[in-house]
Design an enzyme around this catalytic site. Sequence first.
Site, short mmCIF file in Angstrom:
data_model
loop_
_atom_site.label_atom_id
_atom_site.label_comp_id
_atom_site.label_asym_id
_atom_site.label_seq_id
_atom_site.Cartn_x
_atom_site.Cartn_y
_atom_site.Cartn_z
N SER A 158 0.74 -1.33 0.19
CA SER A 158 -0.06 -0.06 0.02
C SER A 158 0.91 1.33 0.16
O SER A 158 1.72 1.59 -0.72
CB SER A 158 -0.82 0.04 1.19
OG SER A 158 -1.93 0.92 1.20
N ASP A 323 -8.75 -6.59 -4.66
CA ASP A 323 -8.41 -5.48 -3.86
C ASP A 323 -9.04 -4.29 -4.98
O ASP A 323 -8.39 -3.94 -6.27
CB ASP A 323 -6.93 -5.56 -4.10
CG ASP A 323 -6.54 -3.74 -3.35
OD1 ASP A 323 -7.08 -2.93 -3.18
OD2 ASP A 323 -5.30 -3.69 -3.28
N HIS A 356 -8.13 -5.07 -0.33
CA HIS A 356 -6.72 -4.46 0.21
C HIS A 356 -5.87 -5.12 1.05
O HIS A 356 -4.75 -5.15 1.11
CB HIS A 356 -6.90 -2.88 0.36
CG HIS A 356 -5.59 -2.22 0.10
ND1 HIS A 356 -4.68 -2.14 -0.66
CD2 HIS A 356 -5.08 -1.26 1.12
CE1 HIS A 356 -3.72 -1.49 -0.46
NE2 HIS A 356 -3.97 -1.07 0.72
#
Length: 404
Positions: A158, A323, A356
Site C-alpha cells: 500500500s 483489491d 486491499h
Amino acid sequence: MPHHFPPDSVGLVTPQTLRFEKPLALDCGRSLAEYELVYETYGTLNADHSNAVLICHALSSDHHAAGCHEGADPNKPGWWDNCIGPGKPFDTREFFVVCCNNLGGCKGSTGPTSINPENRKPYGPDFPIVTVKDWVRSQARLADRLGIRCWAAVIGGSLGGMQAMQWAITYPDRVRHALVIAAAPRLSAQNIAFNEVARQAIISDPDFHHGHYYEFGVVPRRGLMIARMLGHITYLSDEGMRAKFGRELREGTLNFNFDTEFQVESYLRHQGKAFVDRFDANTYLLMTKTLDYFDPAADFDQDLSAAFHRAQARFLVISFTSDWRFAPARSREIVRALVRAGREVSYSEISSEYGHDAFLMPIPLYHEALRGYLIPVAREANGRTPEPACAITPPAVEINAHAA
C-alpha cells in the site's frame, strides 16, 4: 515468567530511537530543525552490511512489524509478523530487517503529538505536511546512521509500496531490489475522495478544536472512529464481507431502531473504537495527505516510465484480485512503466477474497511468490552465488514480462 515463542518468531523485540539534529528540508518548503525516528530491527547485519532490508509501513501501521514487546500479548505480534522471521518470506536468518515509524507518526517518531521546541507545546496541526519523498530522505539518514549504504531490498504494501518505488527513484544506487505490493502509481480521484470524507469526519468533530485538542484534554473520538470505519470498508472486498458477515443479525431479529443490529455494523464500530485508542487524529490527517500527494511522475512531465528510468533496482510487483482500492490494473500500470523504462520486473496477481488487506494476510501463494523472489536476493546479499530468477514459482509469478 519465561516467554515461549514459535521457532519461526523473532521473539522479544525492543524499539530503538535515533535523534537527528541536522535540519531536514521538506517538500512543503518548511524544515524540521531536529527530529527522532523510532525503529526496530530483526536478524543480524552481516560483516559487509549487504543483507539489510527496509520494511516501509502503510497508513496506520508503525515500526513494530514483527515479534512482541516485553509485557505485550504474545498472541498479538507486529503487523507483518507472518512475513518476518526465521524461514518466513523475509527470512531473518538471511536478512537484517529494519522498520521505522515514519515522520508525522504517533508511535514515537516526531509528529503532531511531539513537543514543538519553539513553544514547548505539542505540534498538533502545526506539524508540517510531509511527503513520501520526505520520508525516504529521512529513512536514508537512518540508513546512514546504521551503516547501511545499499539496501538488499526495500519492501512495502500500500503506502509502503509507494515508498519502495520512491526509494528506487530518489536513491537508485542504494536499492538493489524493490518489492511493491498492493500499491498504485498515484491515487485515483475516488481514493482521494475517500480520504477527504475521512478528514472531514475528523475536522467536523466538536472535540477537534482546529487540531489543538491536546490542550483541551479531549480526543475527536467520533470523527476518528467514523474515518476508520470508512477506511476499513475500503480495505475489505464485497466478497470477503459477504462471506464473513452476510446479513446476519446480532439478535436474530429486526429491532426497528438505530442500534447495531447487523453483525457487520458491530464489527465496524469495534474496529473504529479500537483505532481511536491507538492512533492520533492529526497523524491520520497527515498520513492521508501524504497518500494523496504521492505522484512520482509529476517530476517527469507526468511520464512514469521516465521516473523509473532513473531506477537501477530490479522490481517485484504484486497485486490481489479482490483489491478494489488499489486494483490490479494500477499495479499493471507500474509494470508497464517499468518495462518501458527498461527495468527488470516480475509481476504476480494473487487470487484472494481479502481485498486491499490481502497484503497483510498469510496467503500461501502470496508467501510463495515473496519467498521465491527473495531466495536469490538473500544468496546475493550474503555473498553466495544467486540462483536464476526463474526460481520463483511459475504459477505465482510472471517472470520479466516484457509484454506487460
